[in-house]
Design a protein around this motif. Sequence first.
Motif, PDB file in Angstrom:
ATOM      1  N   ALA A  25       0.827  -1.205   0.000  1.00  0.00           N
ATOM      2  CA  ALA A  25       0.000   0.000   0.000  1.00  0.00           C
ATOM      3  C   ALA A  25       0.861   1.255   0.000  1.00  0.00           C
ATOM      4  O   ALA A  25       1.913   1.310   0.656  1.00  0.00           O
ATOM      5  CB  ALA A  25      -0.914   0.003   1.222  1.00  0.00           C
ATOM      6  N   SER A  26       0.412   2.257  -0.747  1.00  0.00           N
ATOM      7  CA  SER A  26       1.020   3.587  -0.756  1.00  0.00           C
ATOM      8  C   SER A  26       0.011   4.543  -0.132  1.00  0.00           C
ATOM      9  O   SER A  26      -1.066   4.778  -0.699  1.00  0.00           O
ATOM     10  CB  SER A  26       1.368   4.023  -2.184  1.00  0.00           C
ATOM     11  OG  SER A  26       2.281   3.126  -2.778  1.00  0.00           O
ATOM     12  N   LEU A  27       0.350   5.077   1.042  1.00  0.00           N
ATOM     13  CA  LEU A  27      -0.608   5.845   1.826  1.00  0.00           C
ATOM     14  C   LEU A  27      -0.032   7.200   2.219  1.00  0.00           C
ATOM     15  O   LEU A  27       1.186   7.414   2.187  1.00  0.00           O
ATOM     16  CB  LEU A  27      -0.981   5.068   3.096  1.00  0.00           C
ATOM     17  CG  LEU A  27      -1.468   3.625   2.908  1.00  0.00           C
ATOM     18  CD1 LEU A  27      -1.594   2.928   4.249  1.00  0.00           C
ATOM     19  CD2 LEU A  27      -2.794   3.608   2.162  1.00  0.00           C
ATOM     20  N   ASP A  28      -0.934   8.128   2.579  1.00  0.00           N
ATOM     21  CA  ASP A  28      -0.529   9.404   3.149  1.00  0.00           C
ATOM     22  C   ASP A  28      -1.317   9.598   4.445  1.00  0.00           C
ATOM     23  O   ASP A  28      -1.843   8.640   5.010  1.00  0.00           O
ATOM     24  CB  ASP A  28      -0.726  10.559   2.154  1.00  0.00           C
ATOM     25  CG  ASP A  28      -2.161  10.653   1.638  1.00  0.00           C
ATOM     26  OD1 ASP A  28      -3.076  10.136   2.324  1.00  0.00           O
ATOM     27  OD2 ASP A  28      -2.382  11.251   0.569  1.00  0.00           O
ATOM     28  N   ASP A  29      -1.394  10.828   4.901  1.00  0.00           N
ATOM     29  CA  ASP A  29      -2.068  11.088   6.176  1.00  0.00           C
ATOM     30  C   ASP A  29      -3.557  11.409   6.022  1.00  0.00           C
ATOM     31  O   ASP A  29      -4.213  11.767   7.003  1.00  0.00           O
ATOM     32  CB  ASP A  29      -1.378  12.266   6.902  1.00  0.00           C
ATOM     33  CG  ASP A  29       0.062  11.931   7.266  1.00  0.00           C
ATOM     34  OD1 ASP A  29       0.328  10.734   7.525  1.00  0.00           O
ATOM     35  OD2 ASP A  29       0.901  12.852   7.279  1.00  0.00           O
ATOM     36  N   GLY A  30      -4.081  11.285   4.825  1.00  0.00           N
ATOM     37  CA  GLY A  30      -5.470  11.665   4.578  1.00  0.00           C
ATOM     38  C   GLY A  30      -6.477  10.638   5.080  1.00  0.00           C
ATOM     39  O   GLY A  30      -6.146   9.484   5.372  1.00  0.00           O
ATOM     40  N   GLY A  56       4.760   1.395   0.329  1.00  0.00           N
ATOM     41  CA  GLY A  56       4.707   1.611  -1.112  1.00  0.00           C
ATOM     42  C   GLY A  56       5.067   3.035  -1.489  1.00  0.00           C
ATOM     43  O   GLY A  56       4.855   3.975  -0.725  1.00  0.00           O
ATOM     44  N   THR A  57       5.604   3.191  -2.690  1.00  0.00           N
ATOM     45  CA  THR A  57       6.083   4.504  -3.146  1.00  0.00           C
ATOM     46  C   THR A  57       5.306   5.037  -4.357  1.00  0.00           C
ATOM     47  O   THR A  57       5.760   5.969  -5.012  1.00  0.00           O
ATOM     48  CB  THR A  57       7.576   4.429  -3.496  1.00  0.00           C
ATOM     49  OG1 THR A  57       7.777   3.426  -4.508  1.00  0.00           O
ATOM     50  CG2 THR A  57       8.399   4.069  -2.264  1.00  0.00           C
ATOM     51  N   ASP A  58       4.166   4.451  -4.641  1.00  0.00           N
ATOM     52  CA  ASP A  58       3.366   4.929  -5.772  1.00  0.00           C
ATOM     53  C   ASP A  58       2.934   6.368  -5.500  1.00  0.00           C
ATOM     54  O   ASP A  58       2.430   6.681  -4.412  1.00  0.00           O
ATOM     55  CB  ASP A  58       2.132   4.033  -5.943  1.00  0.00           C
ATOM     56  CG  ASP A  58       1.432   4.256  -7.273  1.00  0.00           C
ATOM     57  OD1 ASP A  58       1.140   5.428  -7.614  1.00  0.00           O
ATOM     58  OD2 ASP A  58       1.155   3.267  -7.969  1.00  0.00           O
ATOM     59  N   PRO A  59       3.115   7.272  -6.461  1.00  0.00           N
ATOM     60  CA  PRO A  59       2.703   8.676  -6.237  1.00  0.00           C
ATOM     61  C   PRO A  59       1.196   8.842  -6.070  1.00  0.00           C
ATOM     62  O   PRO A  59       0.754   9.842  -5.501  1.00  0.00           O
ATOM     63  CB  PRO A  59       3.204   9.399  -7.495  1.00  0.00           C
ATOM     64  CG  PRO A  59       3.395   8.322  -8.520  1.00  0.00           C
ATOM     65  CD  PRO A  59       3.772   7.097  -7.767  1.00  0.00           C
ATOM     66  N   ARG A  60       0.415   7.897  -6.564  1.00  0.00           N
ATOM     67  CA  ARG A  60      -1.032   7.947  -6.330  1.00  0.00           C
ATOM     68  C   ARG A  60      -1.309   7.418  -4.925  1.00  0.00           C
ATOM     69  O   ARG A  60      -1.034   6.262  -4.633  1.00  0.00           O
ATOM     70  CB  ARG A  60      -1.789   7.118  -7.358  1.00  0.00           C
ATOM     71  CG  ARG A  60      -1.764   7.657  -8.779  1.00  0.00           C
ATOM     72  CD  ARG A  60      -2.761   6.867  -9.626  1.00  0.00           C
ATOM     73  NE  ARG A  60      -2.787   7.315 -11.009  1.00  0.00           N
ATOM     74  CZ  ARG A  60      -2.178   6.677 -12.025  1.00  0.00           C
ATOM     75  NH1 ARG A  60      -1.496   5.573 -11.776  1.00  0.00           N
ATOM     76  NH2 ARG A  60      -2.249   7.144 -13.246  1.00  0.00           N
ATOM     77  N   LYS A  61      -1.842   8.255  -4.093  1.00  0.00           N
ATOM     78  CA  LYS A  61      -2.159   7.864  -2.724  1.00  0.00           C
ATOM     79  C   LYS A  61      -3.586   8.286  -2.398  1.00  0.00           C
ATOM     80  O   LYS A  61      -3.957   9.417  -2.670  1.00  0.00           O
ATOM     81  CB  LYS A  61      -1.176   8.512  -1.731  1.00  0.00           C
ATOM     82  CG  LYS A  61       0.260   8.042  -1.896  1.00  0.00           C
ATOM     83  CD  LYS A  61       1.168   8.719  -0.865  1.00  0.00           C
ATOM     84  CE  LYS A  61       2.589   8.168  -0.931  1.00  0.00           C
ATOM     85  NZ  LYS A  61       3.253   8.469  -2.224  1.00  0.00           N
ATOM     86  N   PRO A  62      -4.405   7.349  -1.882  1.00  0.00           N
ATOM     87  CA  PRO A  62      -4.059   5.977  -1.517  1.00  0.00           C
ATOM     88  C   PRO A  62      -4.136   5.031  -2.713  1.00  0.00           C
ATOM     89  O   PRO A  62      -4.965   5.209  -3.614  1.00  0.00           O
ATOM     90  CB  PRO A  62      -5.143   5.625  -0.498  1.00  0.00           C
ATOM     91  CG  PRO A  62      -6.331   6.395  -0.953  1.00  0.00           C
ATOM     92  CD  PRO A  62      -5.789   7.699  -1.495  1.00  0.00           C
ATOM     93  N   ALA A 152      -6.257   0.406 -11.842  1.00  0.00           N
ATOM     94  CA  ALA A 152      -7.642   0.871 -11.867  1.00  0.00           C
ATOM     95  C   ALA A 152      -7.759   2.077 -10.943  1.00  0.00           C
ATOM     96  O   ALA A 152      -7.409   1.989  -9.758  1.00  0.00           O
ATOM     97  CB  ALA A 152      -8.579  -0.247 -11.418  1.00  0.00           C
ATOM     98  N   ILE A 153      -8.238   3.201 -11.460  1.00  0.00           N
ATOM     99  CA  ILE A 153      -8.192   4.484 -10.757  1.00  0.00           C
ATOM    100  C   ILE A 153      -9.602   5.002 -10.514  1.00  0.00           C
ATOM    101  O   ILE A 153     -10.395   5.142 -11.459  1.00  0.00           O
ATOM    102  CB  ILE A 153      -7.397   5.521 -11.583  1.00  0.00           C
ATOM    103  CG1 ILE A 153      -6.026   4.963 -11.973  1.00  0.00           C
ATOM    104  CG2 ILE A 153      -7.261   6.834 -10.824  1.00  0.00           C
ATOM    105  CD1 ILE A 153      -5.363   5.712 -13.120  1.00  0.00           C
ATOM    106  N   ASP A 154      -9.917   5.296  -9.269  1.00  0.00           N
ATOM    107  CA  ASP A 154     -11.206   5.893  -8.919  1.00  0.00           C
ATOM    108  C   ASP A 154     -11.177   7.360  -9.346  1.00  0.00           C
ATOM    109  O   ASP A 154     -10.522   8.193  -8.720  1.00  0.00           O
ATOM    110  CB  ASP A 154     -11.453   5.763  -7.420  1.00  0.00           C
ATOM    111  CG  ASP A 154     -12.821   6.301  -7.003  1.00  0.00           C
ATOM    112  OD1 ASP A 154     -13.520   6.884  -7.849  1.00  0.00           O
ATOM    113  OD2 ASP A 154     -13.182   6.138  -5.827  1.00  0.00           O
ATOM    114  N   GLY A 155     -11.916   7.672 -10.427  1.00  0.00           N
ATOM    115  CA  GLY A 155     -11.885   9.027 -10.961  1.00  0.00           C
ATOM    116  C   GLY A 155     -12.381  10.071  -9.982  1.00  0.00           C
ATOM    117  O   GLY A 155     -11.896  11.206  -9.974  1.00  0.00           O
TER     118      GLY A 155
END
Length: 518
Positions: A25-30, A56-62, A152-155
Amino acid sequence: MLDDNLKSQLKAYLEKVTQPFEIVASLDDGAKSEELHSLLTDIVGLTDKISLRTDGTDPRKPSFALNRPGEETGLAFAGIPMGHEFTSLVLALLQVGGHPPKASDEVIDQIKGLEGALRFETYFSLSCQNCPDVVQALNLMAILNPDVHHVAIDGALFQDEVEERQVMSVPSIYLNGEPFDQGRMSLEQILARVDTGAAKREAARLNDKSAFDVLVVGGGPAGAAAAVYAARKGIRTGVAAERFGGQVLDTLAIENFISVQQTEGPKLAAALEEHVKQYDVDIMNLQRAVTLVPAARPGGEHRVQFESGATLSSRTLILATGARWRELGVPGEAEYRNRGVAYCPHCDGPLFKGKRVAVIGGGNSGVEAAIDLAGLVAEVTLIEFMDELRADAVLQKKLKSLPNVEVITGAKTSEVNGDGTRVNGLTYEDRASGERHRLDLEGVFVQIGLVPNTEWLEGSPVELSERGEIITDERGMTSVPGIFAAGDVTTVPYKQIVIAMGEGSKAALGAFDHLIRS
């Protein structure tokens, strides 16, 4: 994140996992990252075959990827795949974990044989019933072929990307950074696009088939019912369809199918196909009919030519090609399709969150669309050509209770306006005064009924009505002996699933009767 009932169901599914793998998982504080972390924690707590990493280091978070030990599968979700996409998540977990897919050996071999880097991105919305087919197909391709990657990206969650790429319709698919396609696509359709020789090979295979006793053209409710009834008579039956399920695939809630209190279009379409497969029926998908060649003599074989180059012959035909959404036919509609002009409020509505939209059409579909959209967008303007709405009273009552909906009747939509890139307005004419008005908005949802898929029959001896519908008799036979028709493509009134099924069954019985008498 998951309630006890859903955990219990998911735990039973995860018992089918045979190979260990990890979720990265690539996560932030949101708040959304917290929500995703909760979901993933619930999942790994249900089986010892799956572990979780949060580095995880994916720039898309989460976001998160599903990887086997020492191997990146190339499969990822950006967002929280709940709603309609929860099934996509479950299937991905099972398939990465070694559970075999339902695809045929032929399709699996075709996927494994694809060459070259194929990096897919799919934008979806959680309320889109068309998106899971695309997401699940591309996920499977990524699992089976190391050269294929899919995210797969949640628009609705990644609005900056949606704005930058001007995504205004889902599912919206990108391949190697470039637009690939939009709308529902099956695994076979995607493979046909990336495997350029597939269509030619399939056409050659179909051309070698011997003549059918009954060939059904179309795979919606009418076509499926016709196939079942014909096959039960023990005669050689085939179904050639552009997409099995037809327009039912684009229907969200079905609540008037007798004996089934509530279901969804894609579920019903899958059930129809599974029922047909219980019989000895030759199903041929991705086949769009383009020409009908009637038998040259009584008792001879009719032929149908398809866009793929294939030609099929049959002693009788049942035409069940259905109908599609009717278009406005005004300037700007075609130019801005999928750039603000849409036909599926359930699918594309979330992409217009907080914006102003119009719904064209005051029947049940239009009013239902306006009600659904009102909970997502800032303002909804419903435009109806007639002087009053035609929807059921209960729907009109609900519509009038919504504070962000305006209804304009007696209005003729004359143009969809845009800036060259996307929709920015709509022009309509007051039918009483002739005065023209412009609405500033960002989206237009068209809900004005259906048009039959009979263009391919123009010039043939099959008689059509003024509206382009196939004219049939009480047994479903057309003006050409041995050629029958059923469903929304015919003049039979009341375009309903249950009626289409009955008409398909009747046409099959009529075709069988014709065969034994001739």
